[in-house]
Write an enzyme that holds these catalytic residues in place. Structure first.
Site, PDB file in Angstrom:
ATOM      1  N   CYS A 116      -8.924  -5.157   4.330  1.00 23.05           N
ATOM      2  CA  CYS A 116      -9.147  -5.328   2.892  1.00 23.05           C
ATOM      3  C   CYS A 116      -8.788  -6.754   2.477  1.00 23.05           C
ATOM      4  O   CYS A 116      -9.568  -7.425   1.779  1.00 23.05           O
ATOM      5  CB  CYS A 116      -8.309  -4.292   2.133  1.00 23.05           C
ATOM      6  SG  CYS A 116      -8.598  -4.270   0.355  1.00 23.05           S
ATOM      7  N   CYS A 117      -7.622  -7.248   2.918  1.00 22.93           N
ATOM      8  CA  CYS A 117      -7.222  -8.627   2.593  1.00 22.93           C
ATOM      9  C   CYS A 117      -8.210  -9.637   3.169  1.00 22.93           C
ATOM     10  O   CYS A 117      -8.506 -10.645   2.537  1.00 22.93           O
ATOM     11  CB  CYS A 117      -5.833  -8.924   3.135  1.00 22.93           C
ATOM     12  SG  CYS A 117      -4.479  -8.458   2.047  1.00 22.93           S
ATOM     13  N   CYS A 198      -1.968  -7.760  -5.558  1.00 24.93           N
ATOM     14  CA  CYS A 198      -2.880  -6.730  -6.057  1.00 24.93           C
ATOM     15  C   CYS A 198      -2.084  -5.483  -6.447  1.00 24.93           C
ATOM     16  O   CYS A 198      -1.090  -5.133  -5.799  1.00 24.93           O
ATOM     17  CB  CYS A 198      -3.876  -6.352  -4.975  1.00 24.93           C
ATOM     18  SG  CYS A 198      -5.002  -7.683  -4.530  1.00 24.93           S
ATOM     19  N   CYS A 201      -1.042  -2.706  -3.919  1.00 26.87           N
ATOM     20  CA  CYS A 201      -0.167  -3.135  -2.823  1.00 26.87           C
ATOM     21  C   CYS A 201       1.116  -3.782  -3.334  1.00 26.87           C
ATOM     22  O   CYS A 201       1.798  -4.490  -2.589  1.00 26.87           O
ATOM     23  CB  CYS A 201      -0.915  -4.111  -1.914  1.00 26.87           C
ATOM     24  SG  CYS A 201      -2.411  -3.396  -1.216  1.00 26.87           S
ATOM     25  N   CYS A 224      -0.828 -11.908   3.355  1.00 25.99           N
ATOM     26  CA  CYS A 224      -2.221 -11.484   3.224  1.00 25.99           C
ATOM     27  C   CYS A 224      -3.144 -12.177   4.215  1.00 25.99           C
ATOM     28  O   CYS A 224      -4.321 -11.839   4.310  1.00 25.99           O
ATOM     29  CB  CYS A 224      -2.712 -11.721   1.801  1.00 25.99           C
ATOM     30  SG  CYS A 224      -2.380 -13.363   1.192  1.00 25.99           S
TER      31      CYS A 224
HETATM   32 FE1  SF4 Z   1      -6.698  -5.280  -0.610  1.00 29.46          FE
HETATM   33 FE2  SF4 Z   1      -4.091  -4.911  -1.083  1.00 29.46          FE
HETATM   34 FE3  SF4 Z   1      -4.941  -7.087   0.253  1.00 29.46          FE
HETATM   35 FE4  SF4 Z   1      -5.409  -6.823  -2.372  1.00 29.46          FE
HETATM   36  S1  SF4 Z   1      -3.392  -7.053  -1.341  1.00 29.46           S
HETATM   37  S2  SF4 Z   1      -6.848  -7.526  -0.875  1.00 29.46           S
HETATM   38  S3  SF4 Z   1      -5.793  -4.589  -2.531  1.00 29.46           S
HETATM   39  S4  SF4 Z   1      -5.038  -4.928   0.919  1.00 29.46           S
END
Ligand code: SF4
Length: 228
Positions: A116-117, A198, A201, A224
């Site tokens: 996701c990151c 985010c 998280c 991240c």
């Molecule tokens: Fe995705 Fe969490 Fe990374 Fe944001 S911090 S990009 S929601 S995994």
């Protein structure tokens, strides 16, 4: 300039700027890079204020992952209102959160946060930085052991100049600068969130807990991937 020379030059400049003020380091970045990107998380607006003073031609880069707290988006709007001479670029991922859910499963941040990151932060930043000669971060050595040896200046793994003006700034220094200049502040900072990313998280931390322990809590993930 050869790659070796560029690295040696960055090391020499880092040594020269080791004890310099944040403003001086940012001014050095602005002098070196015609096209300069300043990444801002908007947890605070110190880099925005410094850009206003010494690097108004630089672009502020905000990675709008689609998962930010509404309060963070409100800070972005407040920055645009207070600093109309600065350019704040909101960089979005290729996929919306809904498209990501459909393609990779609901709530990828809880099943595969690194992926996701990568899709929502690392790849969009990488694409964006291709337009610039150098970039600036808000990394501070006191943030974590991982960041404890961050230099003032380095060459990133893509051969681009990277400046870290806040490396020696302490929490107390930061608070003083924010108060002295009446900067825009993030409301969650006073609600138990000393480090804000985010929303899915980030959780509040108890008094005395490590300030980054609320990020990806309960997992081994601590960064991240923007600063390998
Ligand atoms: Fe995705 Fe969490 Fe990374 Fe944001 S911090 S990009 S929601 S995994």
């Amino acid at each position: 300039m050869t790659t070796l020379t560029v690295h040696a030059h960055a090391e020499a400049l880092a040594a020269e700027l080791e004890h310099a003020s944040a403003e001086t380091i940012l001014a050095a970045a602005a002098a070196r890079c015609d096209r300069l990107a300043i990444t801002v998380s908007l947890q605070d607006t110190v880099l925005v204020e410094l850009a206003h003073r010494v690097a108004p031609h630089a672009d502020l880069i905000f990675l709008d992952t689609g998962y930010h707290f509404p309060e963070t988006l409100a800070v972005a709007a407040a920055v645009e209102a207070r600093y109309p001479e600065l350019t704040l670029r909101r960089i979005t991922p290729e996929l919306t959160p809904t498209q990501q859910d459909l393609r990779f499963g609901i709530a990828l941040f809880s099943t595969d946060a690194p992926a996701c990151c990568r899709m929502r932060k690392v790849e969009p930043l990488h694409r964006t930085l291709a337009e610039y000669d150098g970039w600036v971060t808000g990394l501070r050595r006191s943030d974590s052991t991982h960041r404890a040896h961050t230099p003032a200046v380095e060459i990133d793994r893509h051969g681009r100049w990277k400046f870290n003006p806040l490396i020696t700034v302490s929490d107390a220094d930061l608070d003083r600068f924010i108060a002295d200049h009446d900067l825009i502040t993030h409301p969650l900072l006073t609600q138990g969130y000393p480090s804000i990313g985010c929303a899915p998280c980030t959780r509040a931390v108890a008094p005395g807990e490590d300030k980054r322990s609320g990020r990806w809590a309960g997992t081994s993930k601590t960064e991240c991937g923007l600063h390998p």
